[in-house]
Every structure is written in C-alpha cells, then in structure tokens.
Design a protein around this motif. Structure first.
Motif, PDB file in Angstrom:
ATOM      1  N   ARG A 109       0.737  -1.368  -0.130  1.00 46.36           N
ATOM      2  CA  ARG A 109       0.147  -0.046  -0.086  1.00 46.36           C
ATOM      3  C   ARG A 109       0.842   1.254   0.029  1.00 46.36           C
ATOM      4  O   ARG A 109       0.442   2.085  -0.604  1.00 46.36           O
ATOM      5  CB  ARG A 109      -0.799  -0.105   1.148  1.00 46.36           C
ATOM      6  N   ASP A 110       1.958   1.118   0.512  1.00 45.75           N
ATOM      7  CA  ASP A 110       2.856   2.366   0.956  1.00 45.75           C
ATOM      8  C   ASP A 110       3.908   2.598  -0.533  1.00 45.75           C
ATOM      9  O   ASP A 110       4.694   3.336  -0.265  1.00 45.75           O
ATOM     10  CB  ASP A 110       3.668   2.117   2.150  1.00 45.75           C
ATOM     11  N   THR A 111       3.595   1.662  -1.534  1.00 46.52           N
ATOM     12  CA  THR A 111       4.563   1.801  -2.714  1.00 46.52           C
ATOM     13  C   THR A 111       4.441   3.257  -3.330  1.00 46.52           C
ATOM     14  O   THR A 111       3.490   3.717  -3.334  1.00 46.52           O
ATOM     15  CB  THR A 111       3.972   0.941  -3.676  1.00 46.52           C
ATOM     16  N   LEU A 112       5.675   3.964  -3.619  1.00 45.93           N
ATOM     17  CA  LEU A 112       5.576   5.282  -4.063  1.00 45.93           C
ATOM     18  C   LEU A 112       5.296   5.027  -5.631  1.00 45.93           C
ATOM     19  O   LEU A 112       6.112   4.485  -6.226  1.00 45.93           O
ATOM     20  CB  LEU A 112       7.051   5.810  -3.905  1.00 45.93           C
ATOM     21  N   VAL A 113       4.292   5.998  -6.112  1.00 47.62           N
ATOM     22  CA  VAL A 113       3.782   5.839  -7.364  1.00 47.62           C
ATOM     23  C   VAL A 113       3.478   7.013  -7.908  1.00 47.62           C
ATOM     24  O   VAL A 113       3.256   7.966  -7.003  1.00 47.62           O
ATOM     25  CB  VAL A 113       2.622   4.929  -7.509  1.00 47.62           C
ATOM     26  N   LYS A 114       3.542   7.266  -9.227  1.00 46.35           N
ATOM     27  CA  LYS A 114       2.748   8.574  -9.683  1.00 46.35           C
ATOM     28  C   LYS A 114       1.153   8.327 -10.033  1.00 46.35           C
ATOM     29  O   LYS A 114       1.057   7.658 -11.006  1.00 46.35           O
ATOM     30  CB  LYS A 114       3.710   8.965 -11.054  1.00 46.35           C
ATOM     31  N   ILE A 115       0.419   8.893  -9.382  1.00 48.73           N
ATOM     32  CA  ILE A 115      -1.000   8.853  -9.572  1.00 48.73           C
ATOM     33  C   ILE A 115      -1.581   9.910 -10.741  1.00 48.73           C
ATOM     34  O   ILE A 115      -1.204  11.106 -10.391  1.00 48.73           O
ATOM     35  CB  ILE A 115      -1.783   8.890  -8.322  1.00 48.73           C
ATOM     36  N   ARG A 291      11.828   7.525   3.976  1.00 50.12           N
ATOM     37  CA  ARG A 291      11.190   8.630   4.485  1.00 50.12           C
ATOM     38  C   ARG A 291      11.249   9.762   3.447  1.00 50.12           C
ATOM     39  O   ARG A 291      12.328  10.166   2.768  1.00 50.12           O
ATOM     40  CB  ARG A 291      11.459   9.045   5.803  1.00 50.12           C
ATOM     41  N   MET A 292       9.989  10.259   3.127  1.00 55.54           N
ATOM     42  CA  MET A 292      10.037  11.281   2.246  1.00 55.54           C
ATOM     43  C   MET A 292       8.769  12.399   2.644  1.00 55.54           C
ATOM     44  O   MET A 292       7.657  11.851   3.335  1.00 55.54           O
ATOM     45  CB  MET A 292       9.472  10.931   0.879  1.00 55.54           C
ATOM     46  N   PRO A 293       8.924  13.671   2.594  1.00 48.05           N
ATOM     47  CA  PRO A 293       7.909  14.706   2.902  1.00 48.05           C
ATOM     48  C   PRO A 293       6.573  14.506   2.159  1.00 48.05           C
ATOM     49  O   PRO A 293       6.915  14.726   0.887  1.00 48.05           O
ATOM     50  CB  PRO A 293       8.391  16.060   2.817  1.00 48.05           C
ATOM     51  N   LYS A 294       5.295  14.481   2.697  1.00 44.15           N
ATOM     52  CA  LYS A 294       4.404  14.353   1.851  1.00 44.15           C
ATOM     53  C   LYS A 294       3.083  14.656   2.816  1.00 44.15           C
ATOM     54  O   LYS A 294       2.947  13.985   3.901  1.00 44.15           O
ATOM     55  CB  LYS A 294       4.201  12.892   1.172  1.00 44.15           C
ATOM     56  N   ASN A 298       6.393  13.426   7.266  1.00 44.85           N
ATOM     57  CA  ASN A 298       7.686  12.827   6.940  1.00 44.85           C
ATOM     58  C   ASN A 298       7.440  11.313   6.896  1.00 44.85           C
ATOM     59  O   ASN A 298       7.381  10.483   7.946  1.00 44.85           O
ATOM     60  CB  ASN A 298       8.815  12.783   7.742  1.00 44.85           C
ATOM     61  N   LEU A 299       6.806  10.700   5.711  1.00 45.11           N
ATOM     62  CA  LEU A 299       6.056   9.251   5.580  1.00 45.11           C
ATOM     63  C   LEU A 299       7.034   8.357   5.260  1.00 45.11           C
ATOM     64  O   LEU A 299       7.918   8.713   4.394  1.00 45.11           O
ATOM     65  CB  LEU A 299       4.751   9.577   4.843  1.00 45.11           C
TER      66      LEU A 299
END
Length: 331
Positions: A109-115, A291-294, A298-299
């Motif tokens: 679920r936490d996969t970084l994708v471009k929506i 970790r990335m800011p979103k 910082n998620l």
C-alpha cells in the motif's frame, strides 16, 4: 410399490429441474448485479473457439472453451459506509487458462507511485482519489503492464464469504492486538493453529500496527492475505450442496464488483476445474523503505527501482505467453 418408486423419481426429477432453473436465475442475477465495467478498460482478447466439432467428436471428449491469457487487478476495499475508500489490498494476477498458471503480485500500500492527476503518493491513495479506474491506470503506468479485468470486494462481503465457507484454518505466528476506535478496527488474536471466522480472518489479513511488540511489515501482511485467499479458493471449489452455492451467490451479488461477464466466468470455471491453490505462484515486489515529505508529514514509502519493475514485467509476460498445456493425471 412400483407406483411409489415412479412417483418418487418424478418428484426428484422435478426438484432437480426446479433447482437447476433457480440456480440459473441466481447465477444470471448475481453476475448482472456485480457487473460494472470500467470506462477505461477495453479488451477484445476474450474469445471462444467458434469452429463446431463433429457430433461424434463431441461424444468422445468434452469441448473446452478458449480464453486468452489475461491480467486482473483484485482490490479489497473498506468504504465504512462512505462513497470513497482506500484499497486495503492491491493484487495483480496473471492468469493463463491454456497452461493453467496463476501468478499473484501483491503491491504494498505504501509503494511510491505517480498517480495520474495527483502526482507522487502512496499507491492505496489512488482508490480514494479516483476509484478502481484510477487504480487500474496507476498500475499500468507504474509497471508498464496492461490490466485487462478487475474485481473488488468490500470488507463486509469478505467476512460473510469466509463465514459461509466455515472459516479458514491458519497458524497465527504472533500475538496480534490492535484497536482503532476511529474506524472500528479491533484485532485480538493469539498465536497457534486455529480456525478463524470471517471477522477474525479479516483481522488476520489486515494486521500491521501492533499494541504489543513491534509492528508487522507490509510484506508479512501480504503473505497472510495470499494465504487466506488460497484457502478460500480451495474451499470455494469444494461445494457440498446447491444451497451453499446459492448462499455464496447472494454474498457475491451484494459485495463484489467486476467487469468479468457471466460467460467469461463460466468458461473460467470449466477451464480451471480441479485447479488447486498449491499451483498458484506468488511474486514479491522488491524495494527499499525511504522517508519522504508528503501531506505535511515525513512518511515512509516503499520505493521500487526500474530494474525491479522490468523483472516483474518479464515474469508476468512469461506467464501470459506460455502456451504449454498442463499435464493431466490420466486419460
């Protein structure tokens, strides 16, 4: 005595005809209710052999309908009475009816994708932003793989489905305890081999955050989800009575949405008759945690490399292109 036998046989025949007719009515109503095509899905790959066999050949062997290999995304969602929801389970399956191969890829679920239209975010947010059509488009853009079909089931339907199949037996590896009053989550399972009812099976499949000890990883969660799915697949193919089948139809009619047609489902049932969940292969989407800011925080994100995406593409394509017939146990 002979008259009694004749009457009994006649009553049995009429009952079987009535049940068959009622079963057909239930089946067509179920597939009519759950059929909900996505506007972005267009596929002409589903087909059936149209060349009729001679009558004598039909007597010699059962005719098998034909379906081309396809991909289908399977989403577990929890609307909690709301119109919008995040997908709690995201699975892409590659299905090859010819070789009777099924491969499952669970996407964290936490996969970084471009929506599309929303930029980079966690994968499960796509369902909240745009429903199943946006999830489909996100998967296609992310993995470079065409998604041919989809199916969703909500949490209530999952619970009813498990209960109707008399539960699932699992070996709980650890203490699972977590409570979140905001969404009604209340998980409380003890270690050991046990039979779980629908609510417990849902808790077992969903558990990640923990009030006791460390949290579970997304990969632990996905393994449990696939474990439960395989058990349900086996149980669903071992129907004991027509009345149980009718009950399952009622549940699926109310809680499942898909763009599989009644004809396609019927052909799949024939082609995968006798199929065992032990033949289902699973794939893991490798990556690194970062970790990335979103959204002002910082998620943690699951970041997948281009090389890993290409590896998954290759595995799925290999499954879809395999035209080897499955081995049979005998004549």
């Amino acid at each position: 005595m002979k008259r009694a036998i004749v009457v009994t046989l006649l009553i049995g025949f009429l009952m079987s005809v009535g049940l068959t007719g009622y079963g057909y009515f239930k089946y067509t109503r179920m597939t009519g209710e759950w059929f909900e095509p996505l506007h972005s899905i267009q596929s002409d790959q589903w087909r059936q052999d149209e060349e009729p066999s001679p009558p004598n050949e039909q007597k010699k062997k059962e005719q098998r309908p034909r379906l081309d290999p396809f991909t289908i995304m399977i989403l577990g969602v929890d609307t909690r009475g709301e119109k919008k929801a995040r997908s709690d389970t995201i699975i892409l399956a590659a299905v090859n009816p010819t070789s009777q191969q099924v491969k499952l890829l669970s996407i964290p679920r936490d996969t970084l994708v471009k929506i599309p239209g929303y930029g980079q975010d966690k994968f499960n947010h796509a369902m909240f932003y745009g429903g199943a059509p946006l999830v489909k488009q996100t998967i296609e853009d992310f993995l470079g793989i065409k998604v041919d079909r989809y199916a969703t089931i909500d949490f209530e339907g999952f619970i009813k489905l498990v209960d109707s199949l008399d539960g699932v037996k699992v070996d709980v590896k650890r203490r699972m305890k977590y409570r979140d009053p905001s969404d009604g989550t209340e998980i409380d399972l003890h270690p050991g081999l046990q039979q779980l009812d629908g609510k417990q099976a849902l808790d077992y499949a969903r558990f990640r955050k923990s009030e006791i000890g460390s949290d579970a990883s997304d990969f632990d969660r996905m393994d449990r989800q696939q474990e439960v799915m395989k058990q349900l697949a086996d149980k669903a193919t071992r129907f004991t009575t027509l009345f149980r089948v009718f009950k399952l139809m009622d549940i699926l009619e109310e809680h499942v949405k898909t763009d599989l047609t009644s004809d396609e489902i019927g052909r799949l049932a024939i082609l995968f008759k006798g199929f065992s969940s032990s033949e289902i292969e699973t794939m893991e989407l490798g990556g690194t945690s970062r970790r990335m800011p979103k959204h002002g925080y910082n998620l943690w994100f699951h970041v997948v490399s281009d090389e890993e995406k290409k590896r998954i593409q290759h595995l799925i394509q290999k499954t879809l292109e395999d035209d080897k017939l499955p081995e049979t146990a005998g004549p």
